[in-house]
Design a protein around this motif. Sequence first.
Motif, PDB file in Angstrom:
ATOM      1  N   GLU A   9      -2.329 -23.798  45.158  1.00 26.68           N
ATOM      2  CA  GLU A   9      -2.323 -23.693  46.616  1.00 26.68           C
ATOM      3  C   GLU A   9      -2.228 -25.056  47.293  1.00 26.68           C
ATOM      4  O   GLU A   9      -2.439 -25.179  48.494  1.00 26.68           O
ATOM      5  CB  GLU A   9      -3.579 -22.945  47.090  1.00 26.68           C
ATOM      6  CG  GLU A   9      -3.644 -21.491  46.596  1.00 26.68           C
ATOM      7  CD  GLU A   9      -4.865 -20.757  47.113  1.00 26.68           C
ATOM      8  OE1 GLU A   9      -5.680 -21.384  47.799  1.00 26.68           O
ATOM      9  OE2 GLU A   9      -5.004 -19.560  46.815  1.00 26.68           O
ATOM     10  N   THR A  10      -1.898 -26.092  46.548  1.00 29.56           N
ATOM     11  CA  THR A  10      -1.803 -27.430  47.114  1.00 29.56           C
ATOM     12  C   THR A  10      -0.647 -27.508  48.107  1.00 29.56           C
ATOM     13  O   THR A  10       0.460 -27.075  47.791  1.00 29.56           O
ATOM     14  CB  THR A  10      -1.587 -28.472  45.990  1.00 29.56           C
ATOM     15  OG1 THR A  10      -2.686 -28.419  45.093  1.00 29.56           O
ATOM     16  CG2 THR A  10      -1.469 -29.874  46.570  1.00 29.56           C
ATOM     17  N   PRO A  11      -0.875 -28.051  49.320  1.00 29.41           N
ATOM     18  CA  PRO A  11       0.226 -28.193  50.285  1.00 29.41           C
ATOM     19  C   PRO A  11       1.368 -29.022  49.710  1.00 29.41           C
ATOM     20  O   PRO A  11       1.142 -30.006  48.995  1.00 29.41           O
ATOM     21  CB  PRO A  11      -0.435 -28.920  51.462  1.00 29.41           C
ATOM     22  CG  PRO A  11      -1.888 -28.577  51.357  1.00 29.41           C
ATOM     23  CD  PRO A  11      -2.165 -28.498  49.884  1.00 29.41           C
ATOM     24  N   THR A  14       5.163 -25.242  45.649  1.00 26.13           N
ATOM     25  CA  THR A  14       5.482 -23.823  45.643  1.00 26.13           C
ATOM     26  C   THR A  14       5.243 -23.289  44.243  1.00 26.13           C
ATOM     27  O   THR A  14       5.268 -24.053  43.262  1.00 26.13           O
ATOM     28  CB  THR A  14       6.936 -23.568  46.088  1.00 26.13           C
ATOM     29  OG1 THR A  14       7.159 -22.165  46.206  1.00 26.13           O
ATOM     30  CG2 THR A  14       7.946 -24.143  45.091  1.00 26.13           C
ATOM     31  N   VAL A  15       5.025 -22.000  44.130  1.00 26.45           N
ATOM     32  CA  VAL A  15       4.661 -21.396  42.849  1.00 26.45           C
ATOM     33  C   VAL A  15       5.831 -20.598  42.296  1.00 26.45           C
ATOM     34  O   VAL A  15       6.429 -19.772  42.994  1.00 26.45           O
ATOM     35  CB  VAL A  15       3.430 -20.481  43.002  1.00 26.45           C
ATOM     36  CG1 VAL A  15       3.114 -19.795  41.683  1.00 26.45           C
ATOM     37  CG2 VAL A  15       2.234 -21.276  43.496  1.00 26.45           C
ATOM     38  N   ARG A  16       6.190 -20.871  41.049  1.00 27.02           N
ATOM     39  CA  ARG A  16       7.145 -20.046  40.310  1.00 27.02           C
ATOM     40  C   ARG A  16       6.509 -19.686  38.979  1.00 27.02           C
ATOM     41  O   ARG A  16       6.238 -20.564  38.166  1.00 27.02           O
ATOM     42  CB  ARG A  16       8.468 -20.791  40.096  1.00 27.02           C
ATOM     43  CG  ARG A  16       9.262 -20.945  41.387  1.00 27.02           C
ATOM     44  CD  ARG A  16      10.627 -21.531  41.129  1.00 27.02           C
ATOM     45  NE  ARG A  16      11.336 -21.723  42.385  1.00 27.02           N
ATOM     46  CZ  ARG A  16      12.462 -22.420  42.503  1.00 27.02           C
ATOM     47  NH1 ARG A  16      12.996 -22.975  41.421  1.00 27.02           N
ATOM     48  NH2 ARG A  16      13.052 -22.556  43.663  1.00 27.02           N
ATOM     49  N   GLY A  17       6.262 -18.379  38.808  1.00 27.77           N
ATOM     50  CA  GLY A  17       5.496 -17.948  37.639  1.00 27.77           C
ATOM     51  C   GLY A  17       4.096 -18.470  37.756  1.00 27.77           C
ATOM     52  O   GLY A  17       3.402 -18.236  38.753  1.00 27.77           O
ATOM     53  N   ASP A  18       3.640 -19.207  36.758  1.00 32.35           N
ATOM     54  CA  ASP A  18       2.297 -19.800  36.805  1.00 32.35           C
ATOM     55  C   ASP A  18       2.360 -21.310  36.981  1.00 32.35           C
ATOM     56  O   ASP A  18       1.386 -22.013  36.717  1.00 32.35           O
ATOM     57  CB  ASP A  18       1.522 -19.441  35.533  1.00 32.35           C
ATOM     58  CG  ASP A  18       2.214 -19.957  34.268  1.00 32.35           C
ATOM     59  OD1 ASP A  18       3.373 -20.427  34.379  1.00 32.35           O
ATOM     60  OD2 ASP A  18       1.607 -19.869  33.186  1.00 32.35           O
ATOM     61  N   ARG A  19       3.524 -21.801  37.468  1.00 32.25           N
ATOM     62  CA  ARG A  19       3.709 -23.247  37.625  1.00 32.25           C
ATOM     63  C   ARG A  19       3.766 -23.631  39.092  1.00 32.25           C
ATOM     64  O   ARG A  19       4.330 -22.917  39.921  1.00 32.25           O
ATOM     65  CB  ARG A  19       4.996 -23.701  36.934  1.00 32.25           C
ATOM     66  CG  ARG A  19       5.035 -23.466  35.440  1.00 32.25           C
ATOM     67  CD  ARG A  19       6.361 -23.966  34.893  1.00 32.25           C
ATOM     68  NE  ARG A  19       6.501 -25.411  35.044  1.00 32.25           N
ATOM     69  CZ  ARG A  19       7.637 -26.010  35.342  1.00 32.25           C
ATOM     70  NH1 ARG A  19       8.735 -25.297  35.553  1.00 32.25           N
ATOM     71  NH2 ARG A  19       7.687 -27.328  35.448  1.00 32.25           N
ATOM     72  N   ALA A  20       3.190 -24.775  39.403  1.00 28.71           N
ATOM     73  CA  ALA A  20       3.292 -25.342  40.741  1.00 28.71           C
ATOM     74  C   ALA A  20       4.391 -26.386  40.727  1.00 28.71           C
ATOM     75  O   ALA A  20       4.370 -27.328  39.923  1.00 28.71           O
ATOM     76  CB  ALA A  20       1.967 -25.971  41.159  1.00 28.71           C
ATOM     77  N   LEU A  21       5.387 -26.214  41.611  1.00 29.54           N
ATOM     78  CA  LEU A  21       6.510 -27.148  41.696  1.00 29.54           C
ATOM     79  C   LEU A  21       6.443 -27.906  43.007  1.00 29.54           C
ATOM     80  O   LEU A  21       6.139 -27.323  44.054  1.00 29.54           O
ATOM     81  CB  LEU A  21       7.841 -26.394  41.625  1.00 29.54           C
ATOM     82  CG  LEU A  21       8.065 -25.441  40.455  1.00 29.54           C
ATOM     83  CD1 LEU A  21       9.435 -24.778  40.589  1.00 29.54           C
ATOM     84  CD2 LEU A  21       7.943 -26.165  39.122  1.00 29.54           C
ATOM     85  N   LEU A  22       6.735 -29.196  42.957  1.00 23.79           N
ATOM     86  CA  LEU A  22       6.838 -29.969  44.188  1.00 23.79           C
ATOM     87  C   LEU A  22       7.958 -29.362  45.023  1.00 23.79           C
ATOM     88  O   LEU A  22       9.105 -29.285  44.579  1.00 23.79           O
ATOM     89  CB  LEU A  22       7.148 -31.434  43.879  1.00 23.79           C
ATOM     90  CG  LEU A  22       7.255 -32.360  45.095  1.00 23.79           C
ATOM     91  CD1 LEU A  22       5.903 -32.525  45.768  1.00 23.79           C
ATOM     92  CD2 LEU A  22       7.826 -33.722  44.686  1.00 23.79           C
ATOM     93  N   ASN A  23       7.636 -28.919  46.221  1.00 22.06           N
ATOM     94  CA  ASN A  23       8.584 -28.137  47.023  1.00 22.06           C
ATOM     95  C   ASN A  23       9.433 -29.059  47.897  1.00 22.06           C
ATOM     96  O   ASN A  23       9.024 -29.486  48.969  1.00 22.06           O
ATOM     97  CB  ASN A  23       7.827 -27.124  47.895  1.00 22.06           C
ATOM     98  CG  ASN A  23       8.758 -26.119  48.540  1.00 22.06           C
ATOM     99  OD1 ASN A  23       9.977 -26.243  48.453  1.00 22.06           O
ATOM    100  ND2 ASN A  23       8.185 -25.106  49.169  1.00 22.06           N
ATOM    101  N   LEU A  24      10.650 -29.329  47.438  1.00 28.28           N
ATOM    102  CA  LEU A  24      11.588 -30.150  48.201  1.00 28.28           C
ATOM    103  C   LEU A  24      12.705 -29.287  48.780  1.00 28.28           C
ATOM    104  O   LEU A  24      13.807 -29.778  49.036  1.00 28.28           O
ATOM    105  CB  LEU A  24      12.172 -31.258  47.319  1.00 28.28           C
ATOM    106  CG  LEU A  24      11.175 -32.288  46.778  1.00 28.28           C
ATOM    107  CD1 LEU A  24      11.897 -33.377  45.988  1.00 28.28           C
ATOM    108  CD2 LEU A  24      10.337 -32.908  47.895  1.00 28.28           C
TER     109      LEU A  24
END
Length: 372
Positions: A9-11, A14-24
């Motif tokens: 949930e870090t600003p 974004t979440v894909r599956g169980d991974r947090a991706l830096l949302n660019l």
Amino acid sequence: MHNNDIDLETPGYTVRGDRALLNLSSNNYLGLADHPAIIEAMKEALLSEGAGSGASRLVTGNRSLYGRLEQKLAEWQSCEAGLVFANGFMANTGVIDSLVGRGDVVFSDRLNHASIVDGVILSRAEHVRYRHNDMEHVRSLLSKYRDRRRKLIVTDAVFSMDGDKADLRELVALKQQFGAMLMVDEAHSGGIYGRRGEGLSHDLGLQDQVDIHMGTFSKSFGVYGAYVCGSRTLIRWLVNHARTLIYSTALPPSLVAGISKALELVISEQWRREKLFEATRLFRSSLRQSGFIIGDGDSPIIPLIVGNNDAVLRFSRELEAKGIAAVAIRPPTVPDGTARLRFSLSAVHSEKELINAVNCIRAIGHQMGVLR
């Protein structure tokens, strides 16, 4: 760049599956999409006003929240009146279809958003598209159609796939010379430009010369919906003629409350705009110094041109494997041969995150032969 230790949930992620991706690839430019004050305002309105409006605004769906928001929007835009629509697509199609029709002509930049194109088609006015930001072409077309009953010039303020700006100063001069109306879509510039985030028209001091100010709440505001501001006559006309308003259920009251709180934050928290521009300058200059071809401008929309469709898809997949979400944009959304990674930044991105991201992008660029 791996983000396995990042909270989902870090600003800025974004979440894909169980991974947090830096949302660019988000339009959450000011980082307001998960702001606690906006969420709290929506919660309170949900409990007091209910889940939905129950009808269109012209039937029984209108609430006092709407009127208060529209008054604030008009003041913010330095206009006589404002009107809220369900979303940007419905605002653009509703406005254009209401203002022009058969026998009229609309002059539209070739890179304008699809909602503008569809609004012209629905209106049955003649659709005259001018070469992107080519003011001499606009001048020649206005001269050619100068005897039409109504002439409407429509442009994005900041273009969504290239991140560059419309030449609003010249468009204002041309609309005055040829007696046209001017409509400016501030979807990707509202909240970002202007002393209080009013948009590019205000940033250039041209707000009084623009007839129709349109913008959205789904990008810098972090919520959902759209607005149109202008004269009282314009807004009264739209209330009675814009089919996308008349025949559409009103936005939920909780959403209107969230928009109102977001507007307060957009106006008062100048630091968000400053941080966004700092991040944008860093990211743009770092990509250029690495040797990438990117679009001109200072907006947080930064296209990295790859060209080949298969190559840009592979580039996007490689970035995802490294923990970065950067969506590949291909024709027909963009012209043939200009497939790209469309980066869009947020005020919540840190300098460290962006530098790490550029390092990953550069490494993949070399690996794929995009950089020599």
